[in-house]
Scaffold this motif. Structure first.
Motif, PDB file in Angstrom:
ATOM      1  N   GLN A 201       5.787   7.553   8.945  1.00  0.00           N
ATOM      2  CA  GLN A 201       4.554   8.305   8.682  1.00  0.00           C
ATOM      3  C   GLN A 201       4.525   8.802   7.244  1.00  0.00           C
ATOM      4  N   ILE A 202       5.689   9.175   6.726  1.00  0.00           N
ATOM      5  CA  ILE A 202       5.758   9.559   5.311  1.00  0.00           C
ATOM      6  C   ILE A 202       5.347   8.374   4.441  1.00  0.00           C
ATOM      7  N   ALA A 203       5.827   7.192   4.826  1.00  0.00           N
ATOM      8  CA  ALA A 203       5.546   5.996   4.032  1.00  0.00           C
ATOM      9  C   ALA A 203       4.052   5.677   3.985  1.00  0.00           C
ATOM     10  N   SER A 204       3.291   6.152   4.955  1.00  0.00           N
ATOM     11  CA  SER A 204       1.847   5.888   4.941  1.00  0.00           C
ATOM     12  C   SER A 204       1.164   6.605   3.785  1.00  0.00           C
ATOM     13  N   GLY A 205       1.825   7.629   3.235  1.00  0.00           N
ATOM     14  CA  GLY A 205       1.227   8.390   2.134  1.00  0.00           C
ATOM     15  C   GLY A 205       0.135   9.340   2.586  1.00  0.00           C
ATOM     16  N   LEU A 206      -0.049   9.487   3.879  1.00  0.00           N
ATOM     17  CA  LEU A 206      -1.154  10.307   4.396  1.00  0.00           C
ATOM     18  C   LEU A 206      -0.694  11.672   4.894  1.00  0.00           C
ATOM     19  N   PRO A 229       1.722  15.675  11.672  1.00  0.00           N
ATOM     20  CA  PRO A 229       1.900  15.038  12.978  1.00  0.00           C
ATOM     21  C   PRO A 229       2.268  16.076  14.030  1.00  0.00           C
ATOM     22  N   GLY A 230       1.916  15.766  15.264  1.00  0.00           N
ATOM     23  CA  GLY A 230       2.324  16.608  16.376  1.00  0.00           C
ATOM     24  C   GLY A 230       2.784  15.747  17.530  1.00  0.00           C
ATOM     25  N   GLY A 302      -7.779  14.374   7.553  1.00  0.00           N
ATOM     26  CA  GLY A 302      -7.201  15.429   6.721  1.00  0.00           C
ATOM     27  C   GLY A 302      -6.899  15.054   5.281  1.00  0.00           C
ATOM     28  N   THR A 303      -7.210  13.826   4.862  1.00  0.00           N
ATOM     29  CA  THR A 303      -7.137  13.501   3.435  1.00  0.00           C
ATOM     30  C   THR A 303      -8.575  13.431   2.913  1.00  0.00           C
ATOM     31  N   PRO A 304      -8.798  13.828   1.658  1.00  0.00           N
ATOM     32  CA  PRO A 304     -10.184  13.861   1.160  1.00  0.00           C
ATOM     33  C   PRO A 304     -10.919  12.527   1.330  1.00  0.00           C
ATOM     34  N   ALA A 305     -10.253  11.417   1.042  1.00  0.00           N
ATOM     35  CA  ALA A 305     -10.950  10.127   1.119  1.00  0.00           C
ATOM     36  C   ALA A 305     -11.371   9.805   2.556  1.00  0.00           C
TER      37      ALA A 305
END
Lengths: 405, 84
Positions: A201-206, A229-230, A302-305
Motif C-alpha cells: 500500500q505504501i508502494a501505491s503512493g496513495l 488503511p483500516g 483522500g488524495t487531491p487528484a
C-alpha cells in the motif's frame, strides 16, 4: 420479471465499533477509530496510522478447531458472518444447504497468516510451516470458512477488485439470486495491518504519511494528503425478497436496486475515468434518475487528484451541490475489500434511521469541489442511496440501495 | 535410533489441542485411544499439522503416509514410537 434482491442481515466489524449498532452509534457521533498502529512496530515505516478494530477477543467468537487455521482477517469475517446470519434470523440447518451461497471480496488474502509462515520457512525451515498455510492465506479463505461453518454449499466465490470488491461481491450475489439461489452471504472483511500488507500500500503512493490520526485522512478537504488503511468490513445476508418473506425474515433493510461496474481506460488514453459511467449505469439499472437519489456515499480516496475526479463525477451526474454526499470511512480508514461492503451496510442503516452520517473529522469540503459534503449527522427523508467505490488498478463500481416499501 | 522417551496418549492429546484445537462436544481426556481421528473432529490436514509438531518436538522423521495409515491415536502412537 427477475426476482427482487434484498438485504436482511448485517454484521459489522469496524475500527470505530465492533458490532453493527456499536459502529453505527460511533459513526453518527463522529467518533473516529483511527490511531497509531499497535498491531506491529510501524515506527520505521513512512505511514504509521491505521484503523484497528477494538476489543476483538478471537477466542470468544471462534471455535478452538478454527483458531490454528485462521488469522485476524478470517476471524473477523467469521464473527461478522455469524452476526449477520443471526441478525437475519436465518437458521442454516433449517434451509436447503445448496440454496445458500457465499460470495465475499478479498484483496491480498490472509496476509498476516502468510507472512508468519513465510517467516517460519526462511528463519527455521519447512518443518516449521503450518500445514494450514495450504489454504489459510488464500483469497477465498473467508468465503470457504463461512461456507463450511454454516453448511452453505450453494454457488460461492470470491471477487478481487481492491476497494470495489465489497460492492462487486454484492453485485455478484444478486446475479445468483436472479438465477434462483434463495440466499447468499456476501460483503467483505479485510485486515492487512502487518508489514506484508502495509508495504504494497505504501508502494501505491496513495497512503497518507501524516502521523497525527486526527489529520491523516481528510477526504475532500483542502488538507487531503492520502488515505489511511483500516481493518474490518461488513458481511450482509442477501436474499430473494419472496423467499425472505416466506421464511419470515426478521427485517428487510433494503433492496439492491441497481449495480454496475466499469474499468478505467488505460493511462494516457485521454478518455475519462469510469466512475461516472458506473454511477450512471447503476442508476439506469435501478430504473432511477439522479433526482431520485437521496444521498451519495463517496469512495473518498483522500488524495487531491482522486477526490477531484470523484467530485467531478458526482457533479456531472447530479449537478452542483444537488445531493448530500458523505464518506464516513473518514472514521475507519479505507478497509480494502471490506470498505465498500461497510459503505453499503452504512447506507442501509442510514435509510433505516433517516439520518446521514458525517464525514468526520472533516469540517468542510475544499472550495473547489461543488459537492454538498455532510460533515455533521443530518436528519433526512431517505428512500435511496448511491454508493460509489474505486479499487486500485482501475476498478469502479456503484450500487443503489432502496428502502423497501 | 528409537527414541528413549515413549510418546504417550497424554502427550499426543496435548499436541492435538495445540496444533489443531479441540472439537466442541469431544473430550480428548476420555477413552479415545481407539477412536478414529475423524470421529474426534480431525481431518488429514489436522493430522499433518500435529505430525509436524511431533517431528519438531521429538526430532523424529515420520513419513507423510502416516496421515492416511494411522486412523486412531493408538495407530499413530505406534508409528511415532517406532520412528527414528
Amino acid at each position: 420479471m427477475s426476482p427482487t434482491t434484498v438485504v436482511t442481515g448485517l454484521g459489522v466489524a469496524a475500527p470505530n465499533g465492533l458490532g453493527t449498532e456499536e459502529y453505527w452509534k460511533a459513526t453518527l457521533a463522529g467518533q473516529s477509530g483511527l490511531g497509531r498502529i499497535t498491531r506491529f512496530d510501524a515506527s520505521q515505516y513512512p505511514s504509521t496510522v491505521a484503523g484497528e478494530v477494538p476489543g476483538f477477543v478471537a477466542e470468544e467468537h471462534i471455535p478452538s478447531r478454527l483458531m490454528p487455521q485462521t488469522d485476524h482477517m478470517t476471524r473477523l469475517a467469521l464473527a461478522a458472518a455469524e452476526w449477520a446470519i443471526k441478525d437475519a434470523a436465518v437458521v442454516p440447518d433449517q434451509l436447503p444447504e445448496y440454496g445458500m451461497g457465499v460470495v465475499t471480496a478479498a484483496s491480498g488474502g490472509a496476509v498476516e497468516f502468510g507472512q508468519r509462515e513465510l517467516q517460519n520457512l526462511w528463519s527455521q525451515g519447512k518443518e516449521y510451516v503450518s500445514a494450514y498455510q495450504s489454504f489459510a492465506w488464500f483469497y477465498a479463505v473467508n468465503t470457504g470458512q463461512i461456507s463450511i461453518r454454516h453448511k452453505m454449499r450453494g454457488p460461492s466465490g470470491v471477487l478481487l477488485t481492491e476497494q470495489a470488491g465489497g460492492i462487486d461481491s454484492l453485485g455478484h450475489a444478486r446475479r445468483h439470486i436472479r438465477k434462483g439461489v434463495p440466499l447468499v452471504v456476501s460483503g467483505g472483511v479485510d485486515a492487512a495491518v502487518c508489514p506484508w500488507g502495509w508495504v504494497p500500500q505504501i508502494a501505491s503512493g496513495l497512503l497518507s504519511t501524516e502521523p497525527d490520526p486526527t489529520r491523516a485522512f481528510l477526504p475532500f478537504s483542502a488538507e487531503a494528503s492520502g488515505y489511511v488503511p483500516g481493518e474490518g468490513g461488513a458481511i450482509l445476508v442477501v436474499e430473494d425478497a419472496d423467499s425472505a418473506r416466506t421464511r419470515g425474515a426478521a427485517q428487510i433493510y433494503g433492496e439492491i436496486a441497481g449495480y454496475a461496474a466499469t474499468l478505467d481506460p488505460a493511462p494516457g488514453s485521454g478518455r475519462p475515468p469510469g466512475l461516472r459511467r458506473a454511477a450512471e449505469n447503476a442508476l439506469a439499472d435501478a430504473g432511477l434518475t439522479p433526482a431520485d437519489i437521496d444521498v451519495v456515499f463517496a469512495d473518498a480516496a483522500g488524495t487531491p487528484a482522486l477526490d477531484r475526479a470523484e467530485a467531478q463525477a458526482i457533479e456531472g451526474v447530479f449537478g452542483a451541490r444537488a445531493v448530500p454526499v458523505t464518506a464516513p470511512k473518514s472514521m475507519t480508514g479505507r478497509l480494502l475489500a471490506g470498505g465498500s461492503a461497510l459503505d453499503v451496510a452504512t447506507a442501509l442503516l442510514a435509510l433505516r434511521d433517516g439520518v446521514i452520517p458525517p464525514t468526520a473529522p472533516v469540517t468542510a469540503a475544499a472550495p473547489e469541489y461543488s459537492i454538498d459534503l455532510v460533515t455533521e449527522a443530518r436528519d433526512a427523508q431517505l428512500r435511496t442511496a448511491l454508493v460509489l467505490t474505486r479499487g486500485h488498478g482501475g476498478f469502479n463500481a456503484a450500487l443503489v440501495v432502496r428502502r423497501s416499501a | 535410533m528409537p527414541i528413549t522417551t515413549e510418546v504417550t496418549l497424554a502427550d499426543l492429546t496435548r499436541m492435538l489441542r495445540e496444533s489443531a484445537g479441540e472439537e466442541e462436544g469431544v473430550d480428548l481426556d476420555g477413552d479415545v485411544i481407539d477412536t478414529p481421528f475423524i470421529d474426534l473432529g480431525y481431518d488429514s490436514l489436522a493430522l499433518l499439522q500435529v505430525i509436524g509438531q511431533i517431528q519438531r518436538e521429538y526430532g523424529l522423521v515420520i513419513p507423510d503416509d502416516a496421515v492416511v495409515d494411522a486412523e486412531t491415536p493408538r495407530a499413530l502412537l505406534a508409528l511415532i514410537n517406532t520412528a527414528s
